[in-house]
Design an enzyme around this catalytic site. Structure first.
Site, PDB file in Angstrom:
ATOM      1  CG  ASN A  16      54.681 -19.279 -16.492  1.00 44.92           C
ATOM      2  OD1 ASN A  16      54.330 -18.860 -17.460  1.00 44.92           O
ATOM      3  ND2 ASN A  16      56.013 -19.506 -16.334  1.00 44.92           N
ATOM      4  CG  ASP A  18      56.033 -17.243 -19.302  1.00 48.11           C
ATOM      5  OD1 ASP A  18      55.834 -16.023 -18.545  1.00 48.11           O
ATOM      6  OD2 ASP A  18      57.084 -17.994 -19.050  1.00 48.11           O
ATOM      7  CG  HIS A  19      52.940 -20.859 -22.849  1.00 51.14           C
ATOM      8  ND1 HIS A  19      53.813 -20.449 -23.533  1.00 51.14           N
ATOM      9  CD2 HIS A  19      53.355 -22.178 -22.188  1.00 51.14           C
ATOM     10  CE1 HIS A  19      54.774 -21.445 -23.382  1.00 51.14           C
ATOM     11  NE2 HIS A  19      54.442 -22.391 -22.557  1.00 51.14           N
ATOM     12  NE  ARG A  27      46.873 -13.597 -36.966  1.00 50.74           N
ATOM     13  CZ  ARG A  27      45.833 -13.670 -37.086  1.00 50.74           C
ATOM     14  NH1 ARG A  27      45.384 -14.872 -36.956  1.00 50.74           N
ATOM     15  NH2 ARG A  27      45.042 -12.856 -37.791  1.00 50.74           N
ATOM     16  CG  HIS A  52      61.237 -16.883 -18.326  1.00 52.13           C
ATOM     17  ND1 HIS A  52      61.430 -18.033 -18.581  1.00 52.13           N
ATOM     18  CD2 HIS A  52      62.396 -16.186 -18.130  1.00 52.13           C
ATOM     19  CE1 HIS A  52      63.192 -17.917 -18.897  1.00 52.13           C
ATOM     20  NE2 HIS A  52      63.521 -16.984 -18.779  1.00 52.13           N
ATOM     21  NE  ARG A  54      63.110 -17.808 -23.503  1.00 47.04           N
ATOM     22  CZ  ARG A  54      63.520 -19.052 -22.733  1.00 47.04           C
ATOM     23  NH1 ARG A  54      62.908 -19.754 -22.046  1.00 47.04           N
ATOM     24  NH2 ARG A  54      64.705 -19.557 -23.364  1.00 47.04           N
ATOM     25  NE  ARG A  58      61.783 -18.332 -26.627  1.00 43.78           N
ATOM     26  CZ  ARG A  58      62.335 -19.405 -26.408  1.00 43.78           C
ATOM     27  NH1 ARG A  58      61.560 -20.428 -26.300  1.00 43.78           N
ATOM     28  NH2 ARG A  58      63.524 -19.487 -26.754  1.00 43.78           N
ATOM     29  CG  HIS A  59      56.982 -16.057 -23.497  1.00 41.62           C
ATOM     30  ND1 HIS A  59      57.744 -15.518 -22.701  1.00 41.62           N
ATOM     31  CD2 HIS A  59      57.326 -17.469 -23.580  1.00 41.62           C
ATOM     32  CE1 HIS A  59      58.266 -16.629 -21.866  1.00 41.62           C
ATOM     33  NE2 HIS A  59      58.062 -17.632 -22.466  1.00 41.62           N
ATOM     34  CD  GLU A  79      59.912 -18.731 -14.220  1.00 39.28           C
ATOM     35  OE1 GLU A  79      60.200 -18.815 -15.426  1.00 39.28           O
ATOM     36  OE2 GLU A  79      59.316 -19.577 -13.761  1.00 39.28           O
ATOM     37  CB  THR A 109      60.283 -24.835 -22.058  1.00 39.99           C
ATOM     38  OG1 THR A 109      59.908 -24.287 -20.575  1.00 39.99           O
ATOM     39  CG2 THR A 109      60.524 -26.187 -21.853  1.00 39.99           C
ATOM     40  CB  THR A 110      63.769 -23.316 -18.128  1.00 39.29           C
ATOM     41  OG1 THR A 110      62.809 -21.961 -18.424  1.00 39.29           O
ATOM     42  CG2 THR A 110      64.803 -22.794 -17.338  1.00 39.29           C
ATOM     43  CD  GLU A 160      60.160 -22.871  -9.984  1.00 39.07           C
ATOM     44  OE1 GLU A 160      59.961 -21.720  -9.683  1.00 39.07           O
ATOM     45  OE2 GLU A 160      59.605 -23.479 -11.088  1.00 39.07           O
ATOM     46  CG  HIS A 200      59.899 -27.339 -16.252  1.00 36.64           C
ATOM     47  ND1 HIS A 200      59.914 -28.003 -17.285  1.00 36.64           N
ATOM     48  CD2 HIS A 200      60.495 -26.123 -16.702  1.00 36.64           C
ATOM     49  CE1 HIS A 200      60.145 -27.368 -18.590  1.00 36.64           C
ATOM     50  NE2 HIS A 200      60.753 -26.107 -17.845  1.00 36.64           N
ATOM     51  N   GLY A 201      56.610 -28.963 -16.138  1.00 39.81           N
ATOM     52  CA  GLY A 201      56.049 -30.367 -16.580  1.00 39.81           C
ATOM     53  C   GLY A 201      54.976 -30.639 -15.823  1.00 39.81           C
ATOM     54  N   GLY A 222      52.501 -23.654 -15.918  1.00 39.16           N
ATOM     55  CA  GLY A 222      52.154 -22.934 -16.851  1.00 39.16           C
ATOM     56  C   GLY A 222      51.368 -23.488 -17.931  1.00 39.16           C
ATOM     57  CG  HIS A 223      52.993 -26.383 -21.721  1.00 41.82           C
ATOM     58  ND1 HIS A 223      52.813 -25.655 -23.078  1.00 41.82           N
ATOM     59  CD2 HIS A 223      52.688 -27.625 -22.257  1.00 41.82           C
ATOM     60  CE1 HIS A 223      52.518 -26.473 -24.192  1.00 41.82           C
ATOM     61  NE2 HIS A 223      52.423 -27.668 -23.520  1.00 41.82           N
TER      62      HIS A 223
HETATM   63  N1  PXP Z   1      59.526 -22.855 -13.355  1.00 42.92           N
HETATM   64  C1  PXP Z   1      60.308 -22.381 -14.094  1.00 42.92           C
HETATM   65  C2  PXP Z   1      61.429 -21.786 -13.701  1.00 42.92           C
HETATM   66  C3  PXP Z   1      60.091 -22.346 -15.640  1.00 42.92           C
HETATM   67  O1  PXP Z   1      60.818 -21.825 -16.482  1.00 42.92           O
HETATM   68  C4  PXP Z   1      58.822 -22.639 -16.125  1.00 42.92           C
HETATM   69  C5  PXP Z   1      58.442 -22.816 -17.651  1.00 42.92           C
HETATM   70  O2  PXP Z   1      58.497 -21.415 -18.013  1.00 42.92           O
HETATM   71  C6  PXP Z   1      58.030 -23.251 -15.239  1.00 42.92           C
HETATM   72  C7  PXP Z   1      58.278 -23.456 -13.787  1.00 42.92           C
HETATM   73  C8  PXP Z   1      56.618 -23.811 -15.514  1.00 42.92           C
HETATM   74  O3  PXP Z   1      56.683 -24.946 -16.423  1.00 42.92           O
HETATM   75  P1  PXP Z   1      55.483 -25.568 -17.084  1.00 42.92           P
HETATM   76  O4  PXP Z   1      55.154 -24.558 -18.084  1.00 42.92           O
HETATM   77  O5  PXP Z   1      55.989 -26.673 -17.839  1.00 42.92           O
HETATM   78  O6  PXP Z   1      54.304 -25.611 -16.281  1.00 42.92           O
END
Ligand code: PXP
Length: 253
Positions: A16, A18-19, A27, A52, A54, A58-59, A79, A109-110, A160, A200-201, A222-223
């Site tokens: 992911n 996104d970040h 910036r 994603h 959104r 935002r990103h 997403e 986040t979601t 997922e 996620h996480g 992602g994060h």
């Molecule tokens: N899956 C979904 C549906 C998400 O919304 C996210 C966060 O954007 C992730 C996975 C990835 O989560 P993380 O950024 O905590 O790895």
């Protein structure tokens, strides 16, 4: 149930990005380049790229989705919320996969899975629109038996499973219980013929346990990856995470 005689299928990493866009948007610059990060992720062993789009932008921006969906050999998992605006964008740009997620403007986040059981007809309609455009439609859901059955009835190509409650568990008893819920949900989904992803996480220290669940064939991360990339670079962060996933997968006997 998993066939104990058959080897577990390999597990894939969806990155992911996104970040990478979060950093750019902070910036208002043109860098870091999201498409370049996606290409580096693919070259470093990612099986797919998740973005994603959104509602609040935002990103990831619309132009990111356009660029990435047009890039050759770039399997995109988009997403998005289940709205007419997002369905129109997806059907026009045709990512390989589309994962429907719940969304609220205030969340960091979601925060939870999509409630399929409570809006089955609407979800089924969204899935049909995506699949008619040739997109594999997925649902991001909590590891909950009712949501798995509802996802199957709605016609999802894959699900997922939300691993946030597991990843954020405050103690080992809670973590064990959340892991057991994920195992049960994954086995049920597999028995219903639905491909199972999770995310996620997840990070290098907890991804092994999730990778050891045989029906789960793809993780979306992602994060933690982008955070680790600050220190070692994105390519090395992906290599480290892939090694932790492979080690977990080897626990399956
Ligand atoms: N899956 C979904 C549906 C998400 O919304 C996210 C966060 O954007 C992730 C996975 C990835 O989560 P993380 O950024 O905590 O790895």
């Amino acid at each position: 149930m998993t066939d104990l005689a058959a080897p577990a299928p390999p597990i894939r990493l969806g990155v992911n990005v996104d970040h990478v866009a979060t950093l750019r948007q902070a910036r208002g610059t043109s860098y870091p380049d999201v498409a370049a990060a996606a290409r580096l992720a693919m070259d470093s062993g990612a099986a797919s790229i998740t973005i994603h789009l959104r509602e609040d932008r935002r990103h990831i921006q619309d132009h990111d989705v356009e660029t990435l969906c047009a890039a050759p050999d770039m399997p995109i998992n988009l997403e998005m919320a289940l709205t007419d605006e997002m369905l129109e964008i997806a059907c026009r740009l045709r990512p390989r996969d589309c994962c429907l997620v719940p969304e609220s403007r205030e969340e960091l986040t979601t925060e939870g899975g999509l409630d399929i059981a409570g809006q089955q007809a609407r979800v089924a309609d969204g899935i049909q629109r995506l699949q008619a455009a040739g997109i594999a439609a997925a649902l991001f859901i909590d590891p909950d038996v009712d949501q798995i059955h509802a996802s199957a009835e709605a016609g999802a190509h894959h699900i997922e499973l939300h691993t946030g409650a597991y990843a954020d568990a405050a103690d080992s008893t809670t973590r064990r219980a959340e892991l057991a819920r994920i195992v049960e949900a994954a086995e049920l989904a597999e028995s219903l013929g639905i491909e199972v992803h999770a995310g996620h996480g997840l990070h290098v220290d907890n991804v092994g346990e999730i990778s050891a669940i045989a029906p789960i064939v793809e993780l979306n991360i992602g994060h933690a990856l982008i955070a680790r990339a600050v220190f070692v670079g994105l390519g090395e962060a992906i290599v480290e995470l892939s090694a932790a996933m492979a080690a977990g997968r080897r626990q399956i006997v």
